[in-house]
Design a protein around this motif. Structure first.
Motif, PDB file in Angstrom:
ATOM      1  N   VAL A   1       0.860  -1.194   0.000  1.00  8.15           N
ATOM      2  CA  VAL A   1       0.000   0.000   0.000  1.00  8.15           C
ATOM      3  C   VAL A   1       0.892   1.237   0.000  1.00  8.15           C
ATOM      4  O   VAL A   1       1.786   1.365   0.843  1.00  8.15           O
ATOM      5  CB  VAL A   1      -0.924   0.025   1.236  1.00  8.15           C
ATOM      6  CG1 VAL A   1      -1.826   1.253   1.198  1.00  8.15           C
ATOM      7  CG2 VAL A   1      -1.746  -1.256   1.324  1.00  8.15           C
ATOM      8  N   ASN A   2       0.645   2.142  -0.946  1.00  8.64           N
ATOM      9  CA  ASN A   2       1.408   3.389  -1.004  1.00  8.64           C
ATOM     10  C   ASN A   2       0.466   4.577  -0.856  1.00  8.64           C
ATOM     11  O   ASN A   2      -0.582   4.628  -1.503  1.00  8.64           O
ATOM     12  CB  ASN A   2       2.168   3.497  -2.326  1.00  8.64           C
ATOM     13  CG  ASN A   2       2.978   4.767  -2.409  1.00  8.64           C
ATOM     14  OD1 ASN A   2       2.596   5.715  -3.092  1.00  8.64           O
ATOM     15  ND2 ASN A   2       4.101   4.817  -1.698  1.00  8.64           N
ATOM     16  N   LEU A   3       0.861   5.502   0.032  1.00  5.56           N
ATOM     17  CA  LEU A   3       0.056   6.704   0.278  1.00  5.56           C
ATOM     18  C   LEU A   3       0.852   7.939  -0.118  1.00  5.56           C
ATOM     19  O   LEU A   3       1.967   8.135   0.368  1.00  5.56           O
ATOM     20  CB  LEU A   3      -0.333   6.790   1.757  1.00  5.56           C
ATOM     21  CG  LEU A   3      -0.971   5.535   2.393  1.00  5.56           C
ATOM     22  CD1 LEU A   3      -1.189   5.771   3.878  1.00  5.56           C
ATOM     23  CD2 LEU A   3      -2.276   5.190   1.702  1.00  5.56           C
ATOM     24  N   LEU A   4       0.296   8.727  -1.026  1.00  4.48           N
ATOM     25  CA  LEU A   4       0.878  10.026  -1.376  1.00  4.48           C
ATOM     26  C   LEU A   4       0.043  11.107  -0.694  1.00  4.48           C
ATOM     27  O   LEU A   4      -1.188  11.060  -0.725  1.00  4.48           O
ATOM     28  CB  LEU A   4       0.872  10.246  -2.892  1.00  4.48           C
ATOM     29  CG  LEU A   4       1.896   9.445  -3.710  1.00  4.48           C
ATOM     30  CD1 LEU A   4       1.752   9.784  -5.181  1.00  4.48           C
ATOM     31  CD2 LEU A   4       3.310   9.735  -3.244  1.00  4.48           C
ATOM     32  N   PHE A   5       0.729  12.095  -0.105  1.00  2.84           N
ATOM     33  CA  PHE A   5       0.043  13.087   0.711  1.00  2.84           C
ATOM     34  C   PHE A   5      -0.074  14.417  -0.034  1.00  2.84           C
ATOM     35  O   PHE A   5       0.769  14.767  -0.875  1.00  2.84           O
ATOM     36  CB  PHE A   5       0.793  13.269   2.035  1.00  2.84           C
ATOM     37  CG  PHE A   5       0.978  11.973   2.778  1.00  2.84           C
ATOM     38  CD1 PHE A   5      -0.066  11.420   3.498  1.00  2.84           C
ATOM     39  CD2 PHE A   5       2.184  11.276   2.715  1.00  2.84           C
ATOM     40  CE1 PHE A   5       0.104  10.220   4.165  1.00  2.84           C
ATOM     41  CE2 PHE A   5       2.355  10.072   3.369  1.00  2.84           C
ATOM     42  CZ  PHE A   5       1.299   9.539   4.097  1.00  2.84           C
ATOM     43  N   LYS A   6      -1.120  15.144   0.315  1.00  2.00           N
ATOM     44  CA  LYS A   6      -1.352  16.436  -0.343  1.00  2.00           C
ATOM     45  C   LYS A   6      -0.283  17.450   0.033  1.00  2.00           C
ATOM     46  O   LYS A   6       0.099  18.290  -0.771  1.00  2.00           O
ATOM     47  CB  LYS A   6      -2.744  16.950   0.041  1.00  2.00           C
ATOM     48  CG  LYS A   6      -3.870  16.087  -0.529  1.00  2.00           C
ATOM     49  CD  LYS A   6      -5.240  16.595  -0.107  1.00  2.00           C
ATOM     50  CE  LYS A   6      -6.335  15.730  -0.708  1.00  2.00           C
ATOM     51  NZ  LYS A   6      -7.691  16.131  -0.271  1.00  2.00           N
ATOM     52  N   ASP A   7       0.191  17.398   1.270  1.00  2.00           N
ATOM     53  CA  ASP A   7       1.231  18.325   1.711  1.00  2.00           C
ATOM     54  C   ASP A   7       2.367  17.493   2.303  1.00  2.00           C
ATOM     55  O   ASP A   7       2.448  17.289   3.505  1.00  2.00           O
ATOM     56  CB  ASP A   7       0.673  19.314   2.743  1.00  2.00           C
ATOM     57  CG  ASP A   7       1.551  20.559   2.830  1.00  2.00           C
ATOM     58  OD1 ASP A   7       2.725  20.465   2.424  1.00  2.00           O
ATOM     59  OD2 ASP A   7       1.060  21.595   3.302  1.00  2.00           O
TER      60      ASP A   7
ATOM     61  N   PRO B   1      -8.820  12.991   4.142  1.00  2.00           N
ATOM     62  CA  PRO B   1      -8.600  14.291   3.473  1.00  2.00           C
ATOM     63  C   PRO B   1      -7.136  14.602   3.181  1.00  2.00           C
ATOM     64  O   PRO B   1      -6.835  15.251   2.189  1.00  2.00           O
ATOM     65  CB  PRO B   1      -9.189  15.300   4.472  1.00  2.00           C
ATOM     66  CG  PRO B   1     -10.132  14.504   5.322  1.00  2.00           C
ATOM     67  CD  PRO B   1      -9.562  13.132   5.389  1.00  2.00           C
ATOM     68  N   LYS B   2      -6.227  14.147   4.030  1.00  2.00           N
ATOM     69  CA  LYS B   2      -4.823  14.537   3.866  1.00  2.00           C
ATOM     70  C   LYS B   2      -4.091  13.673   2.846  1.00  2.00           C
ATOM     71  O   LYS B   2      -2.937  13.945   2.517  1.00  2.00           O
ATOM     72  CB  LYS B   2      -4.100  14.419   5.214  1.00  2.00           C
ATOM     73  CG  LYS B   2      -4.757  15.264   6.313  1.00  2.00           C
ATOM     74  CD  LYS B   2      -4.482  14.659   7.678  1.00  2.00           C
ATOM     75  CE  LYS B   2      -5.373  15.312   8.741  1.00  2.00           C
ATOM     76  NZ  LYS B   2      -5.251  14.675  10.041  1.00  2.00           N
ATOM     77  N   ILE B   3      -4.750  12.610   2.368  1.00  2.00           N
ATOM     78  CA  ILE B   3      -4.098  11.698   1.419  1.00  2.00           C
ATOM     79  C   ILE B   3      -4.542  12.048   0.013  1.00  2.00           C
ATOM     80  O   ILE B   3      -5.733  12.155  -0.278  1.00  2.00           O
ATOM     81  CB  ILE B   3      -4.426  10.233   1.752  1.00  2.00           C
ATOM     82  CG1 ILE B   3      -3.888   9.884   3.154  1.00  2.00           C
ATOM     83  CG2 ILE B   3      -3.845   9.287   0.718  1.00  2.00           C
ATOM     84  CD1 ILE B   3      -4.246   8.484   3.615  1.00  2.00           C
ATOM     85  N   HIS B   4      -3.552  12.205  -0.872  1.00  2.00           N
ATOM     86  CA  HIS B   4      -3.837  12.603  -2.252  1.00  2.00           C
ATOM     87  C   HIS B   4      -4.112  11.387  -3.138  1.00  2.00           C
ATOM     88  O   HIS B   4      -5.089  11.356  -3.894  1.00  2.00           O
ATOM     89  CB  HIS B   4      -2.645  13.405  -2.803  1.00  2.00           C
ATOM     90  CG  HIS B   4      -2.838  13.863  -4.212  1.00  2.00           C
ATOM     91  ND1 HIS B   4      -2.391  13.130  -5.299  1.00  2.00           N
ATOM     92  CD2 HIS B   4      -3.433  14.972  -4.717  1.00  2.00           C
ATOM     93  CE1 HIS B   4      -2.712  13.774  -6.403  1.00  2.00           C
ATOM     94  NE2 HIS B   4      -3.330  14.908  -6.077  1.00  2.00           N
ATOM     95  N   THR B   5      -3.232  10.400  -3.082  1.00  2.00           N
ATOM     96  CA  THR B   5      -3.357   9.236  -3.961  1.00  2.00           C
ATOM     97  C   THR B   5      -3.070   7.962  -3.167  1.00  2.00           C
ATOM     98  O   THR B   5      -2.120   7.904  -2.394  1.00  2.00           O
ATOM     99  CB  THR B   5      -2.374   9.314  -5.146  1.00  2.00           C
ATOM    100  OG1 THR B   5      -2.567  10.547  -5.827  1.00  2.00           O
ATOM    101  CG2 THR B   5      -2.571   8.144  -6.115  1.00  2.00           C
ATOM    102  N   VAL B   6      -3.900   6.936  -3.419  1.00  2.00           N
ATOM    103  CA  VAL B   6      -3.690   5.629  -2.814  1.00  2.00           C
ATOM    104  C   VAL B   6      -3.441   4.620  -3.930  1.00  2.00           C
ATOM    105  O   VAL B   6      -4.195   4.559  -4.901  1.00  2.00           O
ATOM    106  CB  VAL B   6      -4.909   5.182  -1.985  1.00  2.00           C
ATOM    107  CG1 VAL B   6      -4.640   3.838  -1.301  1.00  2.00           C
ATOM    108  CG2 VAL B   6      -5.304   6.231  -0.968  1.00  2.00           C
TER     109      VAL B   6
END
Length: 1444
Positions: free
Chosen positions: A296-302, A376-381
């Motif tokens: 699982v990879n999480l990209l964050f908005k900030d 909300p804080k996660i951009h892409t999963v």
């Protein structure tokens, strides 16, 4: 060092070895997430080459591929790197597969000097890898290192049970980038690291278009003292141990601290903590294991705001943990590399294996994706899922290591996660292994992914999308319509009978086929769907999946869609039109909108419906559906077929309960054990009096063979392959298919045209017609014109016995193993070392520190769980192995109480049964193979040695047969070191031996007396060999006696013996039957395999020759051939060893080979091999007429000398000489028969010579039994050649010999043998009345002696004599004895001869003793039985009778 060793035994030290100093000595806030900020230098070391090596091991064919070898190689190199890092003051933060991340935590002002230290460390790490050494070992291992420095943030997150940590910041991103740009043996500095380092110390090389630099070497001034410099630097490292402590890590000296231990435990996986508590070795958990990886990879908005990122990671981690816990998945690693935060999750770790693992992983992946996408804080999963075999184990150094996974499947999951952002993807193995419907997936375009040569098709997991679910037509049961349903005729017939009754009566019925996965339930339902088609009824087939269970009313939704004709509609308007036509007279239009959500149509919503609650809507829909079905059933009967009914949802069960009571319907279901307790409606249906259960069992061996032939598109398969598939598949069709796919994957199957039997030359290799054909029922599925007569065989040198299982079958066993307690796992693993079958005594011997009660309790639990089955003796074991396929009808489900064990009373009854058992056997061979592979090589070798030592004392014939070798005096002729008894035991046995004449033959319990009989047999062979008395003149049969008087005297003698045997039954006769077959199964065969595993080839050869001899003794020519071939393989290996020279073993091999050839009627081959054996036994055999007459003259002189001199006064031959003489006797006894069959003129002289040589050699042995056999053989030879005076004289000599022997011990068997042999001779010479008289006396004696094989031979010959003399009343009595023997001892040859005589009675005598159908059924069932197929032409006789 003692202090350090003692400290390392503390649990806290063992836990600390799994964690970095950053965590061990960290002081973190209890809040989660918790942050810590510091400066430091990071080193990222990537070691390439391990993944390719792991793939090589994991795809190896055989079970001895050795996970421990992989562990040794991995840890050899990684341990060296870890040690180097620790020596230079580094802290290993994480092991990421075959990479590691190290940290030097210091204040910012110290970074300059520390970077120099780290560069020095990096260069020395490269120096560890000697390319020449790796080339010699065939390894291609490369190291790339990246360095960075600067600000670093530590984030600690998790929940009350488990904590995780990761480091983040620009320095972390930089170190990964630097490593990515590195080539083999490079050290790359990030831009910030280059800025902060002491540039005067480091010589670099610029990399074009990059800000990073490559280190060439350290340019230290000549006056520079690096050791002093290093000491100053280490003074700023808080946890670097001083040189006085002599340890690599300060944490190795931690003292017990409960609070700290509890805190650290949260960072370690629970399975690892269990092993730490049990003080297991690090290697215990290291194995090549099938698992499912979820990345699982999480990209964050900030990304730059650590507080925001930490909060998002905490939220994601809590949800991921909760989702994984439901299916026993684990978070193995969490790290911040490349882009975002990555979670490495694993399903199927040791102790955590679950059924439907792949399905659970995909469900979890979709759940995690859906949740994290809403944070909300996660951009892409992005999620990648891959399934397959990977290395799971602890890698690193003794003082710092971690549990990790390495393998191509880990790489594939990671690459899919990165190359397919924003979706859930899986590989083709995961897609094919899941039990999810096809609409759950969509194939996506393939991409070239770094480090992955060929990932195969990649699929996107769509999850439950309602628009896709309504695929309707795809929900029917699918499959190859032309695929035959093999071995299920009874199950189909039962359905047809029920369907006829339903169509006639109109009463609702429920028929449920139940059984575990793999038995072919779905295939049966596909056949039923085809058979159930008809004008008078409507058939609806539904195939459910695990997803169906969680969808309300799903089963009925699909059922009604089919009834209404909506299953093929492509557009909602078409569905609406069909619905209006079907229901316009059954309901008002305002209610049409109730069907919108069910059938995805768009009727206008009426005001009345909009005011209804959900429950009322559901009732209205059910009412409507019931009306539709009532209307439909008036026109035609309804048959509903539901595959995998355990996935029917609760609402649908409730509707089906009402439906059965209201509408006449026939429901056919397949059912596996429920995931959870069935609902009330399901229980009601399953307990209904009109519900019937068909429990599916294993199919017959012929059906497995037919399936293999059909799948491979051949007419026959090799016998070895057939036996392997039948044994390992346990009669389960899907297992057979997986085994075939595995063999095909390893490219060990060869295909060739079948040779014509008339054209083919018989050789040793093709003697047994090693192909078995498919049965005639398969011919209808092939086009005869297109189908060539092709057979499938195995590639040369393939050892099926040691072949590793396919991953899918291994997972089945791992699931069951992981559900056991650790102690039960240990028992199963120990039993696996012994083979499929072992005795409880041996199991107790090899179990570490167990008492008897503990073992019996564990065995009872495992017998209840169908891991083992236990038997009191070898007879029970043989009976169980010959059971037919099961077909059982029940009126109560076997699946109603899943997972509920028996009560205390039932357990106690089973406990009492187990405690009486002597033999245990694995229910399924694949459990034994799987458990065996879990052992490490050194541990496995030690266990094999322990088993061999235990079995060696019992590796001989049973006490009933006086415990001798199967090959007489074998152990005297071969230098093989057997176990030695201690002096005390020896004295006790010798003492008891002095009273043998006063004692019964046998102890009451043979299981504990083999050692005693072994010693007794040796003593008898050495000191009590019977002495000859040939020089005395005959007194029993004076010359003036007439032949009639001689006959009456001989028969009277046998009658007297029988009377004495009956009177002295307890003291003279054996108290039990021959147990040699049991010895062969549970002692000899496992012992030979243990020595093969130990690579003790000379001992293995010894026992394989013994086994081949035992098989011949028991009448199994084929198995003798199989084991002799294994001995031949070992002979070839030993011949290459210059130190080995055993002429006797080679001679014995040829003797056994000759016996097999003779039994199979291949006289030319037999004669050739027997002559080879004689040459090796130092026996000169004539090769021309001159030498023939010379030898004949010499043998006659020798014969005269033996008969006229006092041989008993001459010294007995030595033991080695006796071993040779016994083998010579065997060779001569066969050669004279072979020469007698030949028409060449001079061969009758060879026949006479060899017959005389047999007698002379037997006389030289000074053994009465050998002499009797030789005399009777010599008599038979003379009768066949018409020399009446000679044959009669030698018959009298034989009878005189037995008359003078004391009636005890072996002498009783000699008397019985003479009676049988004389009857046999009279039968061949046409004296049937005398043959019958002798036969009945032999019958009485062998019945009392309890030797099934000899008793069977007597009965067979006697029945033939009686049949020819038309003495039917006596014949029936003999047939009853033959039937009783076959029933009591499961003696297959007795049963075959019984039916052979029954057919003869029908043909030639005009009456029926057994129905023809019964005889035919026996032949059909047993025509591939190896004992019958390759024994004396018995099947040929049966076939001849059938043909007539």
């Amino acid at each position: 060092m003692n202090t350090q060793q003692k400290s390392q035994d503390n649990a806290i030290v063992r836990i600390a070895a799994h964690l970095p100093d950053l965590i061990v000595y960290g002081n973190f806030s209890p809040e989660r997430p918790s942050m810590d900020y510091f400066d430091g230098v990071l080193m990222f070391v990537d070691i390439s080459g391990f993944t390719a090596m792991m793939e090589k091991f994991s795809t190896a064919m055989y079970m001895d591929r050795g996970a421990e070898q992989l562990v040794d190689i991995l840890n050899h190199y990684i341990s060296a790197i870890v040690e180097k890092v620790l020596l230079f003051g580094g802290d290993i933060l994480k092991f990421a597969g075959d990479a590691l991340l190290a940290l030097w935590k210091v204040e910012r002002k110290q970074l300059k000097n520390i970077i120099t230290v780290v560069v020095k460390c990096s260069l020395e790490i490269h120096g560890l890898f000697d390319n020449k050494e790796m080339e010699e070992e065939g390894l291609d291992i490369r190291v790339k290192i990246g360095l960075s420095a600067g600000h670093i943030t530590l984030v600690v997150f998790g929940d009350e049970r488990r904590n995780h940590f990761l480091v983040t910041g620009q320095a972390v991103d930089d170190v990964r980038l630097a490593q990515n740009l590195a080539q083999m043996n490079d050290v790359i500095l990030s831009p910030n690291c280059w800025q902060l380092c002491d540039r005067n110390m480091v010589e670099i090389e610029r990399i074009p278009d990059q800000r990073v630099v490559k280190v060439k070497f350290l340019k230290l001034p000549s006056t520079f003292n690096f050791d002093e410099f290093f000491k100053k630097c280490m003074a700023f490292m808080n946890y670097y141990p001083s040189s006085q402590l002599k340890t690599l890590r300060l944490s190795c000296l931690l003292e017990s601290n409960t609070e700290l231990e509890e805190s650290l435990q949260k960072y370690v996986m629970e399975s690892i903590l269990k092993q730490i508590d049990d003080r297991q070795l690090r290697g215990y958990l290291s194995e090549l294991r099938p698992v499912t990886i979820v990345f699982v990879n999480l990209l964050f908005k900030d990304q730059n705001k650590v507080e925001v990122v930490g909060s998002a990671i905490q939220d994601a981690c809590e949800h991921i943990t909760s989702v994984l816990q439901a299916f026993r998945g684990q978070i193995n690693k969490v790290f911040m590399f490349d882009k975002g935060c990555s979670f490495l999750c694993v399903f199927g770790f040791p102790g955590e294996k679950e059924p439907n693992e792949v399905t659970h992983a995909l469900e979890s992946a979709v759940d995690i994706f859906d949740f994290c996408s809403k944070v909300p804080k996660i951009h892409t999963v992005s999620v990648g899922v891959a399934s397959g075999t990977v290395f799971c184990g602890i890698i690193g150094h003794t003082v710092r290591h971690e549990y990790t996974v390495i393998g191509q499947k880990v790489n594939i999951a990671a690459r899919m996660m990165m190359y397919y952002p924003g979706i859930v993807t899986c590989d083709s193995v995961t897609y094919n292994s899941s039990s999810l419907p096809a609409y759950f997936f969509k194939e996506v375009p393939k991409k070239v992914m770094k480090g992955v040569a060929d990932s195969g098709p990649v699929y996107q997991c769509l999850g439950l999308n309602e628009e896709v679910v309504f695929g309707m037509a795809n929900l029917r049961a699918k499959g190859n319509e032309g695929y035959p349903l093999l071995g299920r005729d009874k199950e189909i017939k039962y359905f047809m009978d029920n369907m006829k009754r339903f169509l006639i009566s109109g009463c609702s019925r429920v028929l449920i086929y139940e059984g575990t996965a793999g038995y072919g339930k779905s295939q049966i339902l596909k056949e039923i769907e085809y058979l159930a088609q008809g004008e008078r009824h409507r058939t609806v087939a539904i195939a459910l999946t695990k997803i169906s269970f969680h969808q309300n009313f799903y089963t009925i939704q699909i059922f009604m869609a089919n009834v209404l004709g909506l299953d093929t509609c492509k557009h909602y308007k078409e569905r609406q039109s069909n619905i209006q036509n079907k229901v316009k007279r059954l309901m008002d239009e305002k209610f049409y909108c109730l069907l919108n959500d069910i059938f995805h149509v768009q009727f206008p919503t009426s005001r009345e419906i909009s005011r209804m609650n959900a429950l009322r809507k559901q009732k209205q829909v059910e009412k409507l559906f019931m009306k539709i079905l009532e209307k439909t059933s008036r026109r035609q009967r309804i048959i509903l077929i539901i595959d995998k009914a355990q996935f029917v949802d609760k609402t649908s069960w409730a509707f089906l309960e009402k439906l059965i009571q209201t509408v006449p319907i026939f429901i056919i279901m397949s059912l596996s054990p429920f995931m959870e307790d069935p609902c009330a409606a399901a229980n009601t249906i399953m307990k209904n009096r009109n519900t019937t259960y068909v429990t599916l069992g294993a199919v017959l061996p012929k059906d497995i063979r037919n399936k293999a032939c059909f799948d491979l598109n051949v007419t026959g398969i090799s016998r070895e392959l057939d036996m392997y598939l039948v044994e390992v598949s346990c009669g389960i069709p899907s297992y057979c298919q997986e085994l075939l796919l595995n063999l095909d994957h390893h490219k060990v199957l060869l295909f060739r045209a079948r040779e014509s039997e008339e054209k083919s030359t018989v050789t040793w290799n093709n003697m047994f017609k090693s192909f078995v054909k498919s049965t005639d029922e398969l011919k209808i599925y092939f086009n005869v014109e297109e189908r060539n007569d092709v057979v499938c065989t195995l590639a040369s040198g393939v050892r099926l016995k040691n072949l590793s299982l396919p991953t899918s079958l291994k997972e089945v066993s791992l699931i069951q193993l992981d559900s056991m307690s650790l102690s039960h796992q240990m028992l199963v693993r120990c039993a696996a070392i012994t083979g499929l079958t072992c005795t409880t005594e041996m199991l107790f011997e090899i179990l570490p520190c167990w008492d008897v009660k503990m073992m019996i309790e564990a065995l009872t639990t495992l017998v209840e769980a169908d891991v083992f089955v236990c038997f009191q003796n070898g007879k029970d074991l043989r009976l169980a192995q010959q059971q037919d396929a099961s077909f059982e009808i029940h009126h109560r489900s076997l699946s109603l109480n899943p997972g509920k064990g028996m009560d205390d009373k039932g357990f106690q009854e089973l406990y009492n049964k187990v405690i009486q058992c002597h033999i245990i056997r694995f229910c399924r061979p694949m459990m034994q193979k799987t458990a065996y592979e879990l052992w490490l090589k050194d541990e496995k070798k030690a266990m094999h040695l322990k088993c061999a030592h235990f079995l060696e004392e019992n590796a001989h014939r049973c006490g009933r047969c006086r415990g001798a070798n199967f090959i007489p005096y074998h152990h005297f002729a071969v230098d093989i070191c057997l176990n030695k008894l201690d002096i005390g035991t020896m004295r006790e046995l010798v003492k008891s031996h002095s009273h043998q004449r006063k004692l019964p033959w046998f102890p009451t319990n043979h299981n504990y007396s083999w050692g005693t009989w072994r010693l007794r047999s040796r003593t008898e062979e050495e000191t009590l060999a019977p002495k000859l008395d040939l020089h005395k003149k005959p007194e029993l049969f004076p010359e003036d006696l007439s032949p009639k008087e001689v006959r009456e005297q001989i028969l009277g003698f046998f009658d007297t013996v029988i009377t004495k045997m009956k009177e002295g039954e307890e003291t003279v006769l054996p108290q039990e039957s021959c147990q040699c077959e049991e010895v062969l199964t549970i002692t000899m065969l496992p012992l030979a395999q243990h020595f093969v595993a130990l690579e003790e080839n000379h001992k293995a050869l010894y026992y394989f020759l013994e086994i081949a001899s035992a098989c011949l003794l028991l009448g199994d020519n084929y198995m003798a051939y199989v084991h002799l071939n294994e001995g031949h393989r070992l002979l070839r290996i030993l011949k290459r060893e210059k130190s080995w020279n055993q002429t006797f073993e080679l001679a014995t091999f040829y003797t056994l080979k000759g016996r097999i050839c003779f039994n199979m009627g291949q006289m030319v081959l037999a004669k050739k091999t027997l002559k080879k054996a004689l040459k090796l036994l130092n026996c000169v055999f004539p090769h021309n007429l001159f030498s023939l007459f010379f030898h004949d003259h010499m043998e006659k002189k020798k014969h005269s000398h033996y008969l006229n001199q006092q041989v008993q006064d001459s010294p007995q031959p030595g033991k080695k000489r006796l071993a040779e003489l016994y083998q010579q006797v065997v060779c001569f006894s066969l050669l004279w028969k072979i020469y007698s069959m030949d028409d060449y003129f001079h061969h009758k002289y060879y026949a006479h010579l060899t017959a005389m040589m047999q007698v002379n050699t037997a006389l030289e042995t000074q053994n009465d039994f050998q002499i009797l056999k030789a005399f009777l053989d010599y008599s038979l030879f003379h009768q066949l050649t018409g020399h009446q005076g000679a044959w009669f004289a030698y018959e009298l000599k034989a009878v005189e010999r037995i008359c003078r022997l004391p009636l005890e011990g072996e002498a009783i068997e000699m008397v019985a043998y003479v009676a049988y042999k004389l009857g046999h001779i009279k039968f061949f010479t046409g004296h049937l009345d005398l043959a019958i008289e002798l036969g009945f006396r032999a019958h009485n004696m062998w019945a009392l002696l309890q030797n099934p094989n000899k008793y069977c031979s007597v009965l067979c010959r006697l029945s033939s004599s009686l049949l020819l003399r038309n003495r039917y009343k006596q014949l029936i009595q003999v047939l009853e004895s033959l039937w009783q023997l076959s029933a009591e001892e499961e003696h297959i040859f007795s049963k075959a001869y019984f039916y052979f005589v029954c057919l003869d009675l029908m043909l030639y005598c005009g009456f029926v003793y057994r129905p023809f159908e019964e005889c035919l059924q026996f032949i059909n069932l047993q025509e591939e039985n190896t004992i019958l197929r390759f024994h004396s032409g018995i099947l040929l006789g049966l076939y001849s009778d059938l043909a007539i």
